[in-house]
Every structure is written in C-alpha cells, then in structure tokens.
Scaffold this active site. Structure first.
Site, short mmCIF file in Angstrom:
data_model
loop_
_atom_site.label_atom_id
_atom_site.label_comp_id
_atom_site.label_asym_id
_atom_site.label_seq_id
_atom_site.Cartn_x
_atom_site.Cartn_y
_atom_site.Cartn_z
N CYS A 145 -5.70 -4.73 5.59
CA CYS A 145 -4.95 -3.50 5.93
C CYS A 145 -5.73 -2.59 6.87
O CYS A 145 -5.17 -1.62 7.39
CB CYS A 145 -4.56 -2.75 4.66
SG CYS A 145 -3.59 -3.75 3.53
N CYS A 154 3.98 2.96 -4.77
CA CYS A 154 3.54 1.88 -3.88
C CYS A 154 4.03 2.09 -2.46
O CYS A 154 5.19 2.48 -2.25
CB CYS A 154 4.10 0.54 -4.35
SG CYS A 154 3.79 0.15 -6.07
N SER A 155 3.18 1.76 -1.47
CA SER A 155 3.70 1.68 -0.10
C SER A 155 4.61 0.46 -0.06
O SER A 155 4.41 -0.49 -0.81
CB SER A 155 2.54 1.52 0.89
OG SER A 155 1.78 0.38 0.57
N LYS A 200 3.19 5.69 2.40
CA LYS A 200 4.25 5.74 1.40
C LYS A 200 5.63 5.92 2.04
O LYS A 200 6.55 5.18 1.71
CB LYS A 200 3.97 6.89 0.42
CG LYS A 200 4.99 7.02 -0.68
CD LYS A 200 4.86 5.87 -1.66
CE LYS A 200 6.13 5.47 -2.34
NZ LYS A 200 7.20 4.97 -1.50
N HIS A 233 4.23 0.40 5.58
CA HIS A 233 2.87 -0.11 5.79
C HIS A 233 2.90 -1.56 6.29
O HIS A 233 2.65 -2.49 5.53
CB HIS A 233 2.10 0.02 4.46
CG HIS A 233 0.68 -0.44 4.49
ND1 HIS A 233 -0.13 -0.37 5.61
CD2 HIS A 233 -0.10 -0.99 3.52
CE1 HIS A 233 -1.33 -0.84 5.33
NE2 HIS A 233 -1.35 -1.24 4.06
#
Ligand code: COA
Length: 370
Positions: free
Chosen positions: A85, A208-209, A319, A323
């Site tokens: 990421c 969670c994203s 968020k 992502h």
C-alpha cells in the site's frame, strides 16, 4: 533534499468501481490529466516510475513501466516499484532520488490499481502478500484481522472505547463529501459506524477502507520550477511480520521516517497545516497521529474529539476516497497540493504505509509563495 524538486503536474481518476476501465485505461487517464496542467511537454519527461501491487493478480498485466511509457511519443525509460500500500509514495521517493542524482530532470510518477474485478475473498488473499507469508499468513490472518488485533490491543492498553473509534471514520466520511474524486461522498453518523457489520472484531465494515480502482499521477521536476517544492521525501522499513515486533500499537518505520522528514525539510510538527494520513482502518489513523508526533501515545483520538489547527484527511482519506492501493500515496500528494492552494498555508505532509507499517514513506510539500 539535495536539490529543489518541484511538483509541476497532477491528475487523477475518481476512485471507485470502474468495471468498464482497464488498469491501462486508468493509468492513461491520470497521465493525461497530469500532463494537461503541467508547464512542460510530454517530450520533457525523461523517466517514468509506475507504482502498482496487484497488476498480475487481478488484471494479468505486468511490465507496467513500458506500458506507461507507451502513452508518451518518445517512450522514455520507465520502471515499476512495489511496496504494497506504500507503493505510490515509494514511487515518488524513487523519482526524487532520480532527480537528486541528476539522472533525470523531469519524472512522471503514476500510481494505479485495479481491484474490483476480483471478488473480495480473492483481493483479501492477494493483499495478504503484503504480510509475512511464513509468519503471519499461515495463521489465517487477513489485513482486517491484523488491524483488528491492533485495535483490540490498543483498546486494552489505552482504554479507547468503541464509541470513540466511531468518530474517526465519521469525520473522514464528512470530509469526503466535498471531494469530487472520492469513492463515497455521503455523511455517515458516528453511531452508524459502530452499527455496521462486524468484519474482524472490533473492526466493522465502516472502519475499513474499501476495495477500489483508480490512478493518480504527479510530475516532478528539477528543470521546471513551480509553486510547490518537495521539501522532504523519506522512507523507512520494519519487520514485515507483526510477530517480530515489541509492540503492535506503534509503528517504528513511521517514527523513524518522520524524524528524518522533519530534519530534511527544516520544519516541525507545529508547522504542518494539512496532513493526509494512511487510515486503511480507523485505528491506523490514531497510531499515525501518535507515531508522527502529533499526539502522545494513546491520545490520538483527541484530534478527532477536539479538533486542531491542522486538517487531518481533509480529502476524506482512504476511508471515504477509497484505497486503490498503489494509487493512494500519489493521490495524497495531490490532495495536499490542493489543500495548500486553498488555504495559502506553507507546509503539508503525506503519510503512506504498506503492510502493517512495514514500509512507511513520508513527504513534506512546501508552498513556496506562502
Ligand atoms: N466503506 C464504506 N462502504 C463500503 C465499504 C467501506 N469500506 N466496503 C463496502 N462498502 C459498501 C459497498 O459499497 C456496498 O454498498 P451497496 O450494498 O450499497 O452497494 C456494501 O458496503 C457492501 O459491500 P461489499 O463490497 O459487499 O463488501 P465486502 O464484504 O465484499 O467487503 C470489506 C467489505 C471491508 C471486507 C472490504 O472492503 C475490505 O476488505 N476492505 C479492506 C481492504 C484492505 O485490506 N486494504 C488494504 C489495507 S492494508
């Protein structure tokens, strides 16, 4: 920085579910948008750095450096970098190194990810490639599971409540409402965060994203001066496995990178007007504020409860924006540029990590005329 590196072009796609667009389409769209407003021509680009994690797994597409180079008439040299990421900001860091060394004068950085073509379980498995395949994955952990453990431990150590944690995602969603590039643009009240379906205790869906598609591109140059200077580009690493760490409520790679970033920029925490931090899960935002030195250990939630002079994830963060993993670090720099332009302030910071903080890259952007 050993030389002045300017951010002279930016562009991105909206993040979201782009079933009708390929990884190549998304990259091309972001590159076109970045070139459009830049003071240089395509022929001035003398190197391309592409960030991507899942090209082979989801799209059956590797060789992304050359793929991006095919967008430009003169096919400049191009490479791909991968750091889970953190790939996007590691690509920016790589571009800075090329520019500082004099190997290139104007570099195009493209971060792109296509995730929604695969089912959630396949993406969850693929993302576990960012964890330690021998020490973490065999236990059945997933990333929501890893950050669930981190949240559980953090609540135990510092007494954070579920109600307090709800505020984090709620504020990020509120910020995302005004961002036309965000995947989710609706306000979500704090109570709804805590009432959303459980994913990995204590984390719920809205902690969670999401899984997202998208691309972002930046043009960095030592040849064409601009209003925005990369004042610091630093990265650090830690053990990939969380089992080899003395603590899971603090990430040492973040702590290490931020010290060097402030030293390089000649700035300090109080100078930062805008921060885009890596909230892949709500709990990660609290760790980030503490590891970056904006809050004492266990006190990160105060930024959300009481507010402060610095904006945190004014874009909506991971968020609300979504992502698409390797695009995120590049997009964060674009957001900081927009925020500095709007506020007229001088300094902004991006914080982007990979895995459970095993790679962390930090950029400080200076608005030269502020
Ligand atoms: N935030 C807000 N809304 C979300 C969301 C999120 N994170 N994830 C999904 N939604 C919405 C969807 O739009 C959908 O709404 P709809 O029914 O109105 O269309 C609904 O919630 C259900 O979505 P779905 O795609 O079926 O969810 P899922 O169960 O397949 O996946 C997660 C949910 C949380 C498991 C998945 O988003 C995930 O794994 N996120 C973490 C990704 C990750 O680990 N990234 C790397 C970080 S290190």
């Amino acid at each position: 920085m050993q030389t002045d590196v300017y951010l002279i072009g930016t562009g991105q796609t909206r993040f979201g579910e782009w079933w009708g667009k390929s990884l190549k389409n998304l990259m091309g769209e972001a590159v076109d948008a970045a070139m459009e407003g830049a003071p240089c021509s395509a022929l001035d680009i003398d190197f391309i750095v592409v960030a991507n994690m899942l090209g082979e797994t989801v799209s059956g597409q590797a060789h992304l450096g050359a793929l991006a180079s095919s967008f430009l008439p003169h096919r400049p040299p191009a490479i791909r970098v991968e750091a889970a990421c953190a790939s996007g900001s590691v690509a920016l860091h790589t571009a800075c190194a090329l520019l500082e060394s004099g190997r290139a004068e104007t570099v195009l950085v493209v971060g792109a990810e296509k995730m929604t073509d695969a089912p959630t379980d396949a993406i969850t498995t693929a993302l576990m490639g960012a964890a330690d395949g021998e020490l973490d994955a065999p236990s059945g952990l997933t990333f929501p599971g890893i950050f669930g453990l981190i949240a559980e431990r953090y609540m135990h150590e510092f007494g954070l409540t579920r109600e307090q944690l709800n505020i984090v995602s709620s504020i990020h969603h509120r910020n995302g409402v005004s961002n036309p590039f965000a995947q989710f643009r609706q306000e979500i009240p704090a109570e709804s965060i805590g009432a959303s379906p459980l994913v990995a205790s204590p984390l719920r869906l809205l902690d969670c994203s999401p899984v997202s598609d998208g691309a972002a591109a930046c043009i960095l140059s030592t040849k064409f001066p601009g209003k925005f200077r990369i004042a610091a580009s630093q990265m650090s690493t830690d053990t990939v496995s969380i089992t080899e760490r003395p603590s899971i409520t603090s990430f040492s790679a973040t702590k290490d990178a931020v010290v060097r970033a402030f030293e390089e920029a000649g700035a300090e925490q109080n100078d930062i007007a805008h921060l885009e931090l890596h909230d892949c899960f709500s709990i990660a935002a609290l760790l980030a504020l503490e590891d970056l030195g904006f809050a004492e250990p266990g006190r990160g939630i105060q930024w959300y409860e009481e507010g402060g002079s610095m904006t945190v994830n004014g874009s909506g963060g991971l968020k609300a924006c979504g992502h698409p993993v390797a695009a995120t670090g590049v997009k964060q720099l674009i957001d900081i540029k927009k925020q500095l332009t709007a506020s007229g302030q001088r300094w902004g910071m991006t914080h982007n990590f990979g895995g459970a903080g095993a790679t962390c890259a930090i950029h400080i952007l200076e608005h030269a005329y502020a």
